[in-house]
Design a protein around this motif. Structure first.
Motif, PDB file in Angstrom:
ATOM      1  N   ALA A   1       0.797  -1.229   0.000  1.00  0.00           N
ATOM      2  CA  ALA A   1       0.000   0.000   0.000  1.00  0.00           C
ATOM      3  C   ALA A   1       0.830   1.280   0.000  1.00  0.00           C
ATOM      4  CB  ALA A   1      -0.977  -0.009   1.178  1.00  0.00           C
ATOM      5  N   PRO A   2       1.874   1.424   0.842  1.00  0.00           N
ATOM      6  CA  PRO A   2       2.624   2.688   0.850  1.00  0.00           C
ATOM      7  C   PRO A   2       3.399   2.962  -0.433  1.00  0.00           C
ATOM      8  CG  PRO A   2       3.044   1.401   2.847  1.00  0.00           C
ATOM      9  CD  PRO A   2       2.349   0.498   1.882  1.00  0.00           C
ATOM     10  N   LEU A   3       3.568   1.932  -1.289  1.00  0.00           N
ATOM     11  CA  LEU A   3       4.370   2.075  -2.504  1.00  0.00           C
ATOM     12  C   LEU A   3       3.535   2.416  -3.730  1.00  0.00           C
ATOM     13  CD1 LEU A   3       6.585  -1.098  -1.946  1.00  0.00           C
ATOM     14  CD2 LEU A   3       7.111   1.258  -1.292  1.00  0.00           C
ATOM     15  N   LEU A   4       2.210   2.435  -3.571  1.00  0.00           N
ATOM     16  CA  LEU A   4       1.328   2.674  -4.708  1.00  0.00           C
ATOM     17  C   LEU A   4       1.120   4.171  -4.930  1.00  0.00           C
ATOM     18  CD1 LEU A   4      -1.328  -0.099  -4.033  1.00  0.00           C
ATOM     19  CD2 LEU A   4       0.621  -0.177  -5.608  1.00  0.00           C
ATOM     20  N   PRO A   5       0.935   4.595  -6.174  1.00  0.00           N
ATOM     21  CA  PRO A   5       0.706   6.020  -6.453  1.00  0.00           C
ATOM     22  C   PRO A   5      -0.567   6.520  -5.783  1.00  0.00           C
ATOM     23  CG  PRO A   5       1.225   4.803  -8.468  1.00  0.00           C
ATOM     24  CD  PRO A   5       0.993   3.789  -7.399  1.00  0.00           C
ATOM     25  N   SER A   6      -0.533   7.758  -5.342  1.00  0.00           N
ATOM     26  CA  SER A   6      -1.735   8.376  -4.781  1.00  0.00           C
ATOM     27  C   SER A   6      -2.611   8.862  -5.926  1.00  0.00           C
ATOM     28  CB  SER A   6      -1.366   9.551  -3.877  1.00  0.00           C
ATOM     29  OG  SER A   6      -0.602  10.502  -4.601  1.00  0.00           O
ATOM     30  N   ASN A   7      -3.852   9.223  -5.589  1.00  0.00           N
ATOM     31  CA  ASN A   7      -4.771   9.708  -6.617  1.00  0.00           C
ATOM     32  C   ASN A   7      -4.237  10.993  -7.243  1.00  0.00           C
ATOM     33  OD1 ASN A   7      -6.874   7.741  -6.380  1.00  0.00           O
ATOM     34  ND2 ASN A   7      -7.340   8.636  -4.388  1.00  0.00           N
ATOM     35  N   GLY A   8      -4.246  11.030  -8.548  1.00  0.00           N
ATOM     36  CA  GLY A   8      -3.798  12.229  -9.247  1.00  0.00           C
ATOM     37  C   GLY A   8      -4.949  13.164  -9.558  1.00  0.00           C
ATOM     38  N   LYS A   9      -4.820  13.910 -10.637  1.00  0.00           N
ATOM     39  CA  LYS A   9      -5.873  14.837 -11.031  1.00  0.00           C
ATOM     40  C   LYS A   9      -7.061  14.067 -11.596  1.00  0.00           C
ATOM     41  CE  LYS A   9      -2.587  18.536 -12.100  1.00  0.00           C
ATOM     42  NZ  LYS A   9      -2.093  19.463 -13.160  1.00  0.00           N
TER      43      LYS A   9
ATOM     44  N   ARG B   1     -10.397   3.922  -8.408  1.00  0.00           N
ATOM     45  CA  ARG B   1     -11.042   2.805  -7.712  1.00  0.00           C
ATOM     46  C   ARG B   1     -10.029   2.192  -6.746  1.00  0.00           C
ATOM     47  NH1 ARG B   1     -15.527  -0.409  -8.258  1.00  0.00           N
ATOM     48  NH2 ARG B   1     -16.217   0.875 -10.009  1.00  0.00           N
ATOM     49  N   ASP B   2     -10.518   1.625  -5.663  1.00  0.00           N
ATOM     50  CA  ASP B   2      -9.691   1.076  -4.598  1.00  0.00           C
ATOM     51  C   ASP B   2      -8.567   0.198  -5.160  1.00  0.00           C
ATOM     52  OD1 ASP B   2      -9.255   0.412  -1.676  1.00  0.00           O
ATOM     53  OD2 ASP B   2      -9.611  -1.585  -2.511  1.00  0.00           O
ATOM     54  N   HIS B   3      -7.321   0.530  -4.805  1.00  0.00           N
ATOM     55  CA  HIS B   3      -6.166  -0.177  -5.344  1.00  0.00           C
ATOM     56  C   HIS B   3      -6.196  -1.665  -5.021  1.00  0.00           C
ATOM     57  CE1 HIS B   3      -4.430   3.348  -6.901  1.00  0.00           C
ATOM     58  NE2 HIS B   3      -3.750   3.769  -5.845  1.00  0.00           N
ATOM     59  N   ARG B   4      -6.545  -1.993  -3.791  1.00  0.00           N
ATOM     60  CA  ARG B   4      -6.522  -3.404  -3.390  1.00  0.00           C
ATOM     61  C   ARG B   4      -7.531  -4.213  -4.192  1.00  0.00           C
ATOM     62  NH1 ARG B   4      -6.644  -5.635   2.881  1.00  0.00           N
ATOM     63  NH2 ARG B   4      -6.307  -7.853   2.387  1.00  0.00           N
ATOM     64  N   GLN B   5      -8.701  -3.663  -4.422  1.00  0.00           N
ATOM     65  CA  GLN B   5      -9.724  -4.338  -5.201  1.00  0.00           C
ATOM     66  C   GLN B   5      -9.231  -4.608  -6.623  1.00  0.00           C
ATOM     67  OE1 GLN B   5     -13.093  -1.897  -6.192  1.00  0.00           O
ATOM     68  NE2 GLN B   5     -14.476  -3.646  -6.433  1.00  0.00           N
ATOM     69  N   VAL B   6      -8.591  -3.606  -7.217  1.00  0.00           N
ATOM     70  CA  VAL B   6      -8.129  -3.743  -8.599  1.00  0.00           C
ATOM     71  C   VAL B   6      -6.969  -4.732  -8.692  1.00  0.00           C
ATOM     72  CG1 VAL B   6      -7.091  -2.516 -10.540  1.00  0.00           C
ATOM     73  CG2 VAL B   6      -8.925  -1.441  -9.230  1.00  0.00           C
ATOM     74  N   ILE B   7      -6.033  -4.670  -7.754  1.00  0.00           N
ATOM     75  CA  ILE B   7      -4.910  -5.610  -7.773  1.00  0.00           C
ATOM     76  C   ILE B   7      -5.413  -7.036  -7.612  1.00  0.00           C
ATOM     77  CG2 ILE B   7      -2.845  -6.359  -6.538  1.00  0.00           C
ATOM     78  CD1 ILE B   7      -2.276  -3.434  -5.910  1.00  0.00           C
ATOM     79  N   ASN B   8      -6.415  -7.242  -6.761  1.00  0.00           N
ATOM     80  CA  ASN B   8      -7.000  -8.574  -6.623  1.00  0.00           C
ATOM     81  C   ASN B   8      -7.627  -9.036  -7.937  1.00  0.00           C
ATOM     82  OD1 ASN B   8      -6.283  -9.096  -3.955  1.00  0.00           O
ATOM     83  ND2 ASN B   8      -8.107  -8.100  -3.132  1.00  0.00           N
ATOM     84  N   GLY B   9      -8.182  -8.097  -8.705  1.00  0.00           N
ATOM     85  CA  GLY B   9      -8.713  -8.448 -10.019  1.00  0.00           C
ATOM     86  C   GLY B   9      -7.612  -8.875 -10.971  1.00  0.00           C
ATOM     87  N   ILE B  10      -6.483  -8.184 -10.933  1.00  0.00           N
ATOM     88  CA  ILE B  10      -5.338  -8.562 -11.766  1.00  0.00           C
ATOM     89  C   ILE B  10      -4.815  -9.934 -11.352  1.00  0.00           C
ATOM     90  CG2 ILE B  10      -2.969  -7.950 -12.390  1.00  0.00           C
ATOM     91  CD1 ILE B  10      -3.779  -4.997 -12.027  1.00  0.00           C
ATOM     92  N   LEU B  11      -4.751 -10.188 -10.045  1.00  0.00           N
ATOM     93  CA  LEU B  11      -4.291 -11.490  -9.562  1.00  0.00           C
ATOM     94  C   LEU B  11      -5.241 -12.607  -9.985  1.00  0.00           C
ATOM     95  CD1 LEU B  11      -3.049 -10.616  -5.951  1.00  0.00           C
ATOM     96  CD2 LEU B  11      -1.675 -11.051  -7.988  1.00  0.00           C
ATOM     97  N   TRP B  12      -6.546 -12.324  -9.995  1.00  0.00           N
ATOM     98  CA  TRP B  12      -7.511 -13.321 -10.460  1.00  0.00           C
ATOM     99  C   TRP B  12      -7.227 -13.674 -11.915  1.00  0.00           C
ATOM    100  CZ3 TRP B  12     -11.030 -13.832 -14.358  1.00  0.00           C
ATOM    101  CH2 TRP B  12     -11.973 -14.873 -14.230  1.00  0.00           C
ATOM    102  N   LYS B  13      -6.953 -12.664 -12.727  1.00  0.00           N
ATOM    103  CA  LYS B  13      -6.621 -12.891 -14.139  1.00  0.00           C
ATOM    104  C   LYS B  13      -5.346 -13.718 -14.276  1.00  0.00           C
ATOM    105  CE  LYS B  13      -6.263 -11.781 -18.680  1.00  0.00           C
ATOM    106  NZ  LYS B  13      -5.053 -12.529 -19.057  1.00  0.00           N
ATOM    107  N   LEU B  14      -4.318 -13.408 -13.489  1.00  0.00           N
ATOM    108  CA  LEU B  14      -3.064 -14.156 -13.558  1.00  0.00           C
ATOM    109  C   LEU B  14      -3.262 -15.608 -13.132  1.00  0.00           C
ATOM    110  CD1 LEU B  14      -1.774 -11.356 -13.963  1.00  0.00           C
ATOM    111  CD2 LEU B  14       0.033 -12.059 -12.391  1.00  0.00           C
TER     112      LEU B  14
END
Length: 288
Positions: free
Chosen positions: A16-24, A29-42
């Motif tokens: 979590a501390p290494l992920l980019p913060s929200n930009g402009k 969408r919640d980073h953890r939710q999206v990363i879990n989606g990528i892991l599901w695909k992998l």
């Protein structure tokens, strides 16, 4: 409740501390939710459009993979994980090196040649597809160095027909483990273990110049050539059979990679995206 194959609370605390913060613009969408989606695909190897709705829109998952590939976020997370293991004394600097071929699915072909995606950080710039052609079809090759615990530390993707030995030095040159306190990054392992494919006089000389112990059996043709020269051929290179037994750590890591079905068969059109998928799997292995 953490689902099967999703980020554990412990792993999320590290990432979590290494992920980019929200930009402009709109909030991400919640980073953890999206990363879990990528892991599901992998893990499943399913098409992006089949990512379950609980992970959000599939386009969001794919776009997050693309953006963080381009800005080097995935590579930085892996670097940080390696650095923390080293600071904790859990990284043994006896590296095992090897490569494995990956068959490409027919859907991976056909990426446009113009506007190829590039990785802007380690490991190197990889334009286009990194496909090699053989009788079996399109293939890519993962070149890997693992530490004494069998965990990934350096990764390169090439065409399937590329030899392993020419990628050994580039693999080592990519290694730069930052110190948690003052001091330069550590870049030199104590030893490298590799099979006969890497046993070449130029490789031994290059590693010897870097004061890296190299354990690799001589090929039969090299033995015959040395003996044909008689005393001018010199002594056989040092070979520690007991140490060499640990070389299978890299083979075990490849087996763990291929439990991710999206890595066992390459579906990604771009070499950059497939390399990022390998890096993400490496992060998960390190954080388990």
């Amino acid at each position: 409740m953490v689902g099967r194959g999703e980020l554990t609370d412990k792993a999320w605390e590290r990432i979590a501390p290494l992920l980019p913060s929200n930009g402009k613009g709109r909030r991400w969408r919640d980073h953890r939710q999206v990363i879990n989606g990528i892991l599901w695909k992998l893990r499943t190897g399913a098409p992006w459009r089949d990512v379950p709705e609980r992970y959000g829109p599939w386009k969001t998952c794919h776009e997050r993979l693309r953006i963080w590939t381009m800005d080097g976020t995935w590579a930085r997370i892996l670097d940080e994980a390696v650095a923390k293991d080293d600071a904790a004394g859990e990284l043994e600097w006896v590296l095992s090196v090897d490569s494995t071929s990956i068959r490409a699915h027919q859907h991976a072909a056909g990426a446009p040649k113009k506007g190829a995606a590039l990785i802007r950080s380690r490991p190197s710039l990889w334009p286009g597809s990194a496909f090699g052609r053989s009788r079996g079809g399109l293939t890519s090759k993962i070149h890997l160095a693992v530490d004494g615990a069998g965990l990934p530390i350096s990764i390169i993707l090439t065409e399937g027909q590329a030899g392993g030995n020419p990628q050994l030095l580039p693999l080592l040159e990519q290694i730069s483990v930052a110190r948690q306190g003052p001091g330069r990054p550590r870049v030199t392992p104590q030893a490298v273990l590799a099979d006969k494919a890497y046993s070449h006089p130029s490789t031994r000389a290059a590693l010897g110049a870097r004061r890296i112990r190299f354990t690799s059996p001589e090929r039969s043709d090299q033995v015959a050539r040395r003996k044909a020269k008689g005393s001018a051929g010199g002594r056989p290179p040092a070979f520690d059979e007991e140490e060499y037994k640990r070389r299978n750590l890299v083979e075990r890591c490849f087996n763990r990679y291929k439990q991710f079905r999206d890595l066992a068969t390459r579906y990604a059109k771009r070499a950059a995206y497939y390399t990022s998928e390998v890096i993400i799997a490496s992060i998960i292995l390190r954080l388990k």
